[in-house]
Motif scaffolding. Structure first.
Motif, PDB file in Angstrom:
ATOM      1  N   GLY A 140     -22.533 -19.976   8.071  1.00  0.00           N
ATOM      2  CA  GLY A 140     -22.438 -18.870   7.272  1.00  0.00           C
ATOM      3  C   GLY A 140     -22.190 -19.225   5.666  1.00  0.00           C
ATOM      4  O   GLY A 140     -22.762 -18.617   4.824  1.00  0.00           O
ATOM      5  N   HIS A 141     -21.751 -20.261   5.411  1.00  0.00           N
ATOM      6  CA  HIS A 141     -21.554 -20.724   3.677  1.00  0.00           C
ATOM      7  C   HIS A 141     -22.365 -21.648   4.371  1.00  0.00           C
ATOM      8  O   HIS A 141     -22.826 -21.289   2.571  1.00  0.00           O
ATOM      9  N   THR A 142     -22.365 -22.289   5.018  1.00  0.00           N
ATOM     10  CA  THR A 142     -24.415 -22.978   4.772  1.00  0.00           C
ATOM     11  C   THR A 142     -24.729 -22.788   6.512  1.00  0.00           C
ATOM     12  O   THR A 142     -23.530 -22.217   7.532  1.00  0.00           O
ATOM     13  N   GLY A 179     -15.228 -18.574   2.502  1.00  0.00           N
ATOM     14  CA  GLY A 179     -16.458 -19.494   1.349  1.00  0.00           C
ATOM     15  C   GLY A 179     -17.037 -18.269   1.273  1.00  0.00           C
ATOM     16  O   GLY A 179     -17.715 -17.148   1.780  1.00  0.00           O
ATOM     17  N   ARG A 180     -18.275 -18.644  -0.071  1.00  0.00           N
ATOM     18  CA  ARG A 180     -19.047 -17.795  -0.567  1.00  0.00           C
ATOM     19  C   ARG A 180     -20.283 -17.598   0.592  1.00  0.00           C
ATOM     20  O   ARG A 180     -20.488 -19.283   1.383  1.00  0.00           O
ATOM     21  N   THR A 181     -20.992 -17.115   0.339  1.00  0.00           N
ATOM     22  CA  THR A 181     -22.576 -16.767   1.097  1.00  0.00           C
ATOM     23  C   THR A 181     -23.885 -16.773   0.159  1.00  0.00           C
ATOM     24  O   THR A 181     -24.926 -16.203   1.601  1.00  0.00           O
ATOM     25  N   LEU A 221     -20.886 -16.033   8.774  1.00  0.00           N
ATOM     26  CA  LEU A 221     -19.629 -16.207   7.840  1.00  0.00           C
ATOM     27  C   LEU A 221     -19.045 -15.621   8.557  1.00  0.00           C
ATOM     28  O   LEU A 221     -17.251 -16.117   8.952  1.00  0.00           O
ATOM     29  N   THR A 222     -18.482 -14.606   8.992  1.00  0.00           N
ATOM     30  CA  THR A 222     -17.591 -13.062   9.709  1.00  0.00           C
ATOM     31  C   THR A 222     -17.515 -13.157  10.764  1.00  0.00           C
ATOM     32  O   THR A 222     -16.679 -13.661  11.479  1.00  0.00           O
TER      33      THR A 222
END
Length: 201
Positions: A125-127, A151-153, A163-164
């Protein structure tokens, strides 16, 4: 298991030194070269480095530890990002000394290092290759889950949908584990299930 949390100087991630015997240690996300000095101050020999993901602010101290004898591991899906331009060092004007990845791992593997058992949990998600580590009832979440945030995506290989799903998979773990994130202060999984405003349980 003892945990030493080392806050960054300037912009970088939290770093963690884990030891069972007070002599040998595993470093998670050694963000800066001074992590080697911090280990030596504690009379610890870092034998292994584990990366939650490959962004520059989590890997700046890897080369110093590797030169001192540590072996370096990251998820199989993250190796290319950690060693390539997508680690974002160039974009942020940062310098990351070169290192190599000595071994890779996959989700569900249990790493037995320095007398400790660390379960690898894939949390893309973040990576795409981000992972968390569960060791002795402690959860090291990198940039997947923070205290009150996630984290940002919007960086290379990031995905909001992934990420979710990853954060909800962490919420589904049984237990109220202490959470040691890549940035900011510690929290607990139970608190984040109840209160995290970004991704609801």
């Amino acid at each position: 298991m003892q945990i030493f949390k080392i806050y960054p100087q300037g912009f970088a991630a939290n770093s963690y030194l884990l030891t069972q015997d007070g002599v040998h240690a595993v470093a998670i996300d050694p963000a800066q070269p001074r992590i080697l000095d911090e280990a030596q101050k504690r009379a610890l020999k870092v034998t292994h480095v584990l990366l939650t993901h490959g962004h520059f602010d989590h890997i700046g101290g890897v080369a110093a530890l590797q030169a001192a004898g540590a072996t370096v591991g990251c998820s199989q899906a993250e190796e290319a990002l950690a060693l390539g331009k997508d680690n974002m060092a160039a974009q942020f004007g940062a310098y990351v000394p070169a290192f190599r990845v000595d071994f890779t791992f996959r989700s569900g593997e249990t790493l037995e290092l320095c007398g400790m058992r660390l379960l690898v949990i894939a949390t893309p998600g973040h990576t795409a290759g981000s992972v968390c580590f569960l060791a002795d009832g402690k959860l090291f979440t990198g940039d997947t889950l923070f205290a009150g945030s996630v984290g940002r995506t919007d960086l290379p290989t990031g995905s909001g949908a992934q990420l979710t799903a990853s954060v909800k998979a962490l919420y589904a773990l049984e237990g109220n584990f202490p959470v040691y994130p890549g940035h900011g202060e510690d929290t607990t999984l139970g608190y984040e299930r109840r209160n995290n405003g970004w991704i609801r349980c």
